[in-house]
Design a protein around this motif. Structure first.
Motif, PDB file in Angstrom:
ATOM      1  N   SER A 104      21.136   5.866   3.800  1.00 53.36           N
ATOM      2  CA  SER A 104      21.606   4.486   3.954  1.00 53.36           C
ATOM      3  C   SER A 104      20.849   3.748   5.048  1.00 53.36           C
ATOM      4  O   SER A 104      20.872   2.512   5.088  1.00 53.36           O
ATOM      5  N   GLU A 105      20.153   4.467   5.924  1.00 46.70           N
ATOM      6  CA  GLU A 105      19.341   3.814   6.952  1.00 46.70           C
ATOM      7  C   GLU A 105      18.029   3.272   6.392  1.00 46.70           C
ATOM      8  O   GLU A 105      17.324   2.531   7.068  1.00 46.70           O
ATOM      9  N   ARG A 106      17.701   3.646   5.147  1.00 45.93           N
ATOM     10  CA  ARG A 106      16.449   3.200   4.518  1.00 45.93           C
ATOM     11  C   ARG A 106      16.744   2.722   3.096  1.00 45.93           C
ATOM     12  O   ARG A 106      16.268   3.306   2.117  1.00 45.93           O
ATOM     13  N   PRO A 107      17.503   1.646   2.938  1.00 46.71           N
ATOM     14  CA  PRO A 107      17.912   1.214   1.594  1.00 46.71           C
ATOM     15  C   PRO A 107      16.798   0.560   0.787  1.00 46.71           C
ATOM     16  O   PRO A 107      16.876   0.510  -0.440  1.00 46.71           O
ATOM     17  N   GLU A 108      15.735   0.050   1.464  1.00 43.90           N
ATOM     18  CA  GLU A 108      14.667  -0.659   0.768  1.00 43.90           C
ATOM     19  C   GLU A 108      13.310  -0.077   1.161  1.00 43.90           C
ATOM     20  O   GLU A 108      13.180   0.586   2.200  1.00 43.90           O
ATOM     21  N   LEU A 109      12.285  -0.346   0.325  1.00 44.86           N
ATOM     22  CA  LEU A 109      10.936   0.133   0.646  1.00 44.86           C
ATOM     23  C   LEU A 109      10.462  -0.406   1.987  1.00 44.86           C
ATOM     24  O   LEU A 109       9.716   0.265   2.715  1.00 44.86           O
ATOM     25  N   ALA A 110      10.885  -1.612   2.340  1.00 46.27           N
ATOM     26  CA  ALA A 110      10.495  -2.174   3.634  1.00 46.27           C
ATOM     27  C   ALA A 110      11.007  -1.312   4.782  1.00 46.27           C
ATOM     28  O   ALA A 110      10.365  -1.212   5.836  1.00 46.27           O
ATOM     29  N   ASP A 111      12.142  -0.647   4.597  1.00 48.84           N
ATOM     30  CA  ASP A 111      12.689   0.231   5.634  1.00 48.84           C
ATOM     31  C   ASP A 111      11.927   1.546   5.709  1.00 48.84           C
ATOM     32  O   ASP A 111      11.896   2.194   6.754  1.00 48.84           O
ATOM     33  N   VAL A 112      11.313   1.935   4.595  1.00 46.29           N
ATOM     34  CA  VAL A 112      10.522   3.166   4.552  1.00 46.29           C
ATOM     35  C   VAL A 112       9.150   2.944   5.178  1.00 46.29           C
ATOM     36  O   VAL A 112       8.634   3.806   5.896  1.00 46.29           O
ATOM     37  N   LEU A 113       8.566   1.772   4.921  1.00 44.55           N
ATOM     38  CA  LEU A 113       7.206   1.501   5.381  1.00 44.55           C
ATOM     39  C   LEU A 113       7.169   0.880   6.772  1.00 44.55           C
ATOM     40  O   LEU A 113       6.237   1.139   7.541  1.00 44.55           O
ATOM     41  N   GLY A 114       8.126   0.054   7.109  1.00 43.10           N
ATOM     42  CA  GLY A 114       8.154  -0.598   8.409  1.00 43.10           C
ATOM     43  C   GLY A 114       7.189  -1.757   8.511  1.00 43.10           C
ATOM     44  O   GLY A 114       6.463  -2.081   7.570  1.00 43.10           O
ATOM     45  N   GLU A 115       7.174  -2.375   9.673  1.00 47.66           N
ATOM     46  CA  GLU A 115       6.317  -3.547   9.880  1.00 47.66           C
ATOM     47  C   GLU A 115       4.861  -3.176  10.116  1.00 47.66           C
ATOM     48  O   GLU A 115       3.976  -4.020   9.980  1.00 47.66           O
ATOM     49  N   ASP A 116       4.593  -1.944  10.504  1.00 46.17           N
ATOM     50  CA  ASP A 116       3.226  -1.494  10.788  1.00 46.17           C
ATOM     51  C   ASP A 116       2.969  -0.205  10.018  1.00 46.17           C
ATOM     52  O   ASP A 116       2.975   0.890  10.579  1.00 46.17           O
ATOM     53  N   PRO A 117       2.734  -0.298   8.692  1.00 47.28           N
ATOM     54  CA  PRO A 117       2.683   0.914   7.868  1.00 47.28           C
ATOM     55  C   PRO A 117       1.389   1.709   7.979  1.00 47.28           C
ATOM     56  O   PRO A 117       1.354   2.886   7.610  1.00 47.28           O
ATOM     57  N   TYR A 118       0.312   1.086   8.478  1.00 43.91           N
ATOM     58  CA  TYR A 118      -0.994   1.752   8.481  1.00 43.91           C
ATOM     59  C   TYR A 118      -1.246   2.507   9.785  1.00 43.91           C
ATOM     60  O   TYR A 118      -0.861   2.078  10.870  1.00 43.91           O
ATOM     61  N   ARG A 119      -1.934   3.648   9.641  1.00 48.33           N
ATOM     62  CA  ARG A 119      -2.397   4.397  10.793  1.00 48.33           C
ATOM     63  C   ARG A 119      -3.908   4.580  10.784  1.00 48.33           C
ATOM     64  O   ARG A 119      -4.517   4.909  11.806  1.00 48.33           O
ATOM     65  N   HIS A 120      -4.528   4.373   9.619  1.00 51.90           N
ATOM     66  CA  HIS A 120      -5.971   4.555   9.473  1.00 51.90           C
ATOM     67  C   HIS A 120      -6.500   3.551   8.451  1.00 51.90           C
ATOM     68  O   HIS A 120      -5.730   3.032   7.622  1.00 51.90           O
TER      69      HIS A 120
END
Length: 443
Positions: free
Chosen positions: A111-127
């Protein structure tokens, strides 16, 4: 296995070895006297789930519903990572973060990650996208959502309908089904246990939700080695276990295909996947060349090295009971025009030999190592390379006006029966004076 359980301080370890599709050994070691799990007891398999998700995605590709080069935004718009491709997500080369924002997703409610935006976050990239292999759990959440979107049904339902039921994996499920082993944490400095909580992963399910057994996973390994036309062809499962990600510095013996880990070993390779979730460790390994698979499962958060155990089981069988080669058998019939291709050929001065086999032809250097490949026949009389430098390239036998075989054209390389054969269309031409010796100076 007993050593792994004792030295790894595991409540239980269960393992199985399969050969040519049949389970030839299974066993368990346990801390409970008189109680040993068998091949029908479920354990959580963690990231081995990713391989199942990859199979679903490749089914979509084989049906023409997507291409591995498609940006994910073509099918799942407005995720914030629209530019990454389906193939990059499968191979963990999309540059995405390894984990989700917020609390550790394996131990917090979905329930803490109901949408894809919650899974990816505001800064999804690391490389940078496509530049390196960086394992990403959120990447496989995207792939699971892609499957659900294009199939119009939840990931779990598609999984059951398209993989579990056709392959007869009746003991593999998103939720535990008795009998199953409870998960434990083992105190690092004391022989004491703590029960691990079990979370439903929600949107993260395609990255690690499944429960399974050694018997089901051995059956799944056979499918990954040979294919099954009800699910994926032999050609596509071979594509899955072909390295698709750049090698990491210092890790030259391991790579990643499309949802499958690949390990080099002397004389061949192993493929499969490991998995872990709080309370569980798992590993599935197989050798398509040897027809061998090993599965190892345990119910503790840390302890036995499941990859090492599965690998050792495979090694023991391969060394102690090497596989008998299939008997040589002559072709049932011989096509004279194909037989005419057999024998020596020359690319410039490099000598090659072409053999006619039951399932195609093979062209390779007569001495040393070089560009060798197998080819399959096409309806138009050409041959398509299956491996090595010539994979995907077209070999075309070229005939003269009278029908006699002239030369082979392989991706613009001309192979002739004699080195620099006079009259053959060798690029650049052949000196009309032909071969000669070297005269002493002054003559």
């Amino acid at each position: 296995m007993a050593v792994a359980q004792a030295e790894g301080r595991a409540p239980s370890v269960v393992a199985a070895v399969a050969r040519d599709g049949e389970i030839v050994w299974e066993g368990s070691a346990t801390s409970v006297d008189g109680h040993g799990p068998d091949g029908d007891v479920q354990y959580r398999i963690g990231s081995i789930t990713k391989t199942f998700t990859a199979v679903l995605v490749l089914r979509l590709r084989d049906e023409g519903l997507l291409d591995l080069g498609d940006p994910i935004g073509k099918h799942l718009p407005d995720t914030g990572v629209d530019e990454v491709t389906v193939g990059q997500l499968l191979a963990h080369t999309a540059g995405l973060a390894a984990e989700t924002p917020g609390g550790w997703w394996e131990r917090t409610p979905a329930s803490e990650r109901p949408e894809l935006a919650d899974v990816l976050g505001e800064d999804p990239y690391r490389h940078p996208v496509g530049r390196r292999h960086h394992y990403s759990n959120p990447g496989y959440t995207l792939l699971g959502s892609l499957v659900a979107k294009l199939r119009g049904a939840p990931w779990e339902d598609v999984l059951r309908r398209e993989i579990l039921e056709p392959l007869g994996l009746t003991r593999t499920s998103p939720q535990p089904e008795a009998p199953y082993a409870g998960g434990w944490a083992v105190h690092p400095w004391a022989d004491a246990l703590l029960p691990e909580q079990v979370e439903d992963l929600g949107l993260m399910a395609p990255a690690g939700q499944l429960w399974s057994t050694t018997r089901d996973l051995a059956r799944f390994a056979l499918f990954l080695a040979q294919g099954d036309e009800r699910v994926l062809s032999a050609e596509t499962v071979q594509e899955m276990r072909t390295p698709a990600a750049p090698l990491e510095e210092g890790d030259w013996d391991a790579s990643y295909g499309l949802g499958v880990q690949v390990f080099r070993r002397e004389g061949g390779s192993l493929a499969g996947h490991g998995g872990s979730l709080p309370g569980y460790l798992a590993c599935l390994l197989f050798s398509a060349d040897d027809g061998l698979a090993a599965v190892a499962l345990t119910n503790c958060t840390s302890g036995p090295l499941m990859g090492a155990l599965a690998g050792e089981l495979l090694h023991l069988v391969a060394e102690a009971e090497p596989r008998f080669p299939e008997p040589w058998r002559p072709l049932p019939e011989v096509d004279p025009r194909v037989l005419e291709l057999a024998g020596p050929w020359y690319w410039g001065t490099h000598a090659f030999g072409l053999r006619v086999l039951a399932d195609g032809i093979e062209l390779g250097p007569l001495e040393g190592r070089g560009r060798s490949a197998r080819f399959r026949a096409e309806e138009d009389g050409t041959w398509t390379g299956l491996n090595g430098y010539y994979a995907g390239e077209s070999l075309r036998p070229v005939r003269r006006a009278d029908g006699a075989l002239s030369h082979l054209d392989l991706g613009s390389f001309v192979f002739t029966r004699e080195p620099y054969e006079a009259g053959a269309p060798v690029p650049g031409g052949v000196d009309p004076e032909g071969w000669r010796g070297l005269k002493p100076q002054g003559e």
